[in-house]
Design a protein around this motif. Structure first.
Motif, PDB file in Angstrom:
ATOM      1  N   THR A  51       4.741   2.277  -1.139  1.00 56.52           N
ATOM      2  CA  THR A  51       4.246   0.993  -1.360  1.00 56.52           C
ATOM      3  C   THR A  51       3.127   0.777  -0.321  1.00 56.52           C
ATOM      4  OG1 THR A  51       6.349   0.304  -1.896  1.00 56.52           O
ATOM      5  CG2 THR A  51       5.001  -1.377  -0.634  1.00 56.52           C
ATOM      6  N   ILE A  52       3.193   1.439   1.009  1.00 52.16           N
ATOM      7  CA  ILE A  52       2.067   1.221   2.109  1.00 52.16           C
ATOM      8  C   ILE A  52       0.818   1.698   1.718  1.00 52.16           C
ATOM      9  CG2 ILE A  52       1.451   2.218   4.304  1.00 52.16           C
ATOM     10  CD1 ILE A  52       4.512   2.095   4.788  1.00 52.16           C
ATOM     11  N   VAL A  53       0.708   2.912   0.986  1.00 57.56           N
ATOM     12  CA  VAL A  53      -0.414   3.679   0.429  1.00 57.56           C
ATOM     13  C   VAL A  53      -1.074   2.696  -0.617  1.00 57.56           C
ATOM     14  CG1 VAL A  53      -1.428   5.541  -0.734  1.00 57.56           C
ATOM     15  CG2 VAL A  53       0.033   5.883   1.272  1.00 57.56           C
ATOM     16  N   ASP A  54      -0.259   2.174  -1.615  1.00 56.25           N
ATOM     17  CA  ASP A  54      -0.757   1.252  -2.745  1.00 56.25           C
ATOM     18  C   ASP A  54      -1.389  -0.055  -2.119  1.00 56.25           C
ATOM     19  OD1 ASP A  54      -0.141   2.794  -4.875  1.00 56.25           O
ATOM     20  OD2 ASP A  54       1.806   1.863  -5.164  1.00 56.25           O
ATOM     21  N   LYS A  55      -0.642  -0.421  -0.975  1.00 58.75           N
ATOM     22  CA  LYS A  55      -1.339  -1.706  -0.474  1.00 58.75           C
ATOM     23  C   LYS A  55      -2.628  -1.501   0.084  1.00 58.75           C
ATOM     24  CE  LYS A  55       3.023  -4.253   0.027  1.00 58.75           C
ATOM     25  NZ  LYS A  55       2.490  -5.687  -0.887  1.00 58.75           N
ATOM     26  N   ILE A  56      -2.611  -0.426   1.077  1.00 55.55           N
ATOM     27  CA  ILE A  56      -3.798  -0.174   1.691  1.00 55.55           C
ATOM     28  C   ILE A  56      -5.111   0.057   0.707  1.00 55.55           C
ATOM     29  CG2 ILE A  56      -4.971   1.767   3.012  1.00 55.55           C
ATOM     30  CD1 ILE A  56      -2.543   2.022   4.518  1.00 55.55           C
TER      31      ILE A  56
END
Length: 231
Positions: free
Chosen positions: A108-113
């Motif tokens: 989720t973090i990587v997708d948002k970044i």
């Protein structure tokens, strides 16, 4: 003899006479202002340098050289992490709940970044169970998470040395064999490393996605201000 008009006298009085004393005073004031602003500029530069050194020296010494193998069977070293921000997690594929939850959070973090900055973060999963986690096993496991995940494994000695460099604790039950059913006790942290391979932060299990994103964006702003680039 010419006579000076009243208006001419007023103009001369308004302008004044540029005497040698006035010239010396003008030069002295100009020199003083130049020295003052140069001194203030130097103070600002020194302050920025101290802030930079404070950030660097205040960080724990985490990370170091390693040589492992990816889930595709390719060699992978610490040098392969350079040039991108890295989110690194240590776990094992037979972990029933905590590891999948942490890898979901990383996804989720990587997708948002990525949605804002592009693919500037490399997610990495490093197995602390090399006896069972072959490259093939890790490859199957990572299909449930972000497609750019790099899975790492290696010999027990190489994995142990890497964990020591990153201050990661792990322990398997004594006398276990590759085919046994067992759990691995290990540290639960997601490590953020900068594009030069320097440790930034370790996020615990209770850290939320929003908290990680907030810290990452803060570090990204400071990095961009200092380096003039995002990676």
């Amino acid at each position: 003899m010419s006579q000076q008009t009243p208006s001419g006298a007023r103009d001369r009085a308004a302008v004044g006479v540029f005497t040698p004393k006035a010239a010396i005073l003008f030069v002295a004031v100009g020199t003083g202002l130049f020295m003052y602003f140069r001194h203030e500029k130097q103070k600002l530069l020194e302050q920025k340098q101290k802030e930079l050194e404070s950030r660097q020296y205040g960080r724990a010494h985490v990370g170091g050289p390693f040589s492992l193998m990816t889930h595709k069977g390719e060699p992978f070293t610490d040098k392969d992490l350079l040039g991108k921000w890295t989110l690194l997690y240590f776990g094992f594929t037979n972990c029933p709940d905590i590891c999948p939850a942490e890898l979901d959070k990383m996804t989720t973090i990587v997708d948002k970044i990525e949605s804002t900055y592009g693919p500037i973060v490399q997610p990495v999963f490093l197995s602390v169970d090399p006896a069972r986690d072959s490259p093939c096993q890790i490859a199957k496991y990572l299909t449930d998470f972000h497609p750019r995940f790099v899975g790492l494994t290696g010999s027990y000695e190489d994995v142990k040395a890497t964990c020591k460099a990153y201050r990661v604790y792990f322990s398997t039950p004594p006398g276990t064999k590759p085919g046994d059913d067992y759990l691995v006790d290990h540290s639960i942290f997601v490590y953020l490393m900068d594009p030069e391979g320097q440790f930034v932060e370790a996020f615990g299990q209770v850290t939320t996605v929003e908290e990680v994103l907030g810290r990452f964006e803060k570090e990204l702003r400071e990095w961009a201000k200092e380096k003039g680039r995002k990676v």
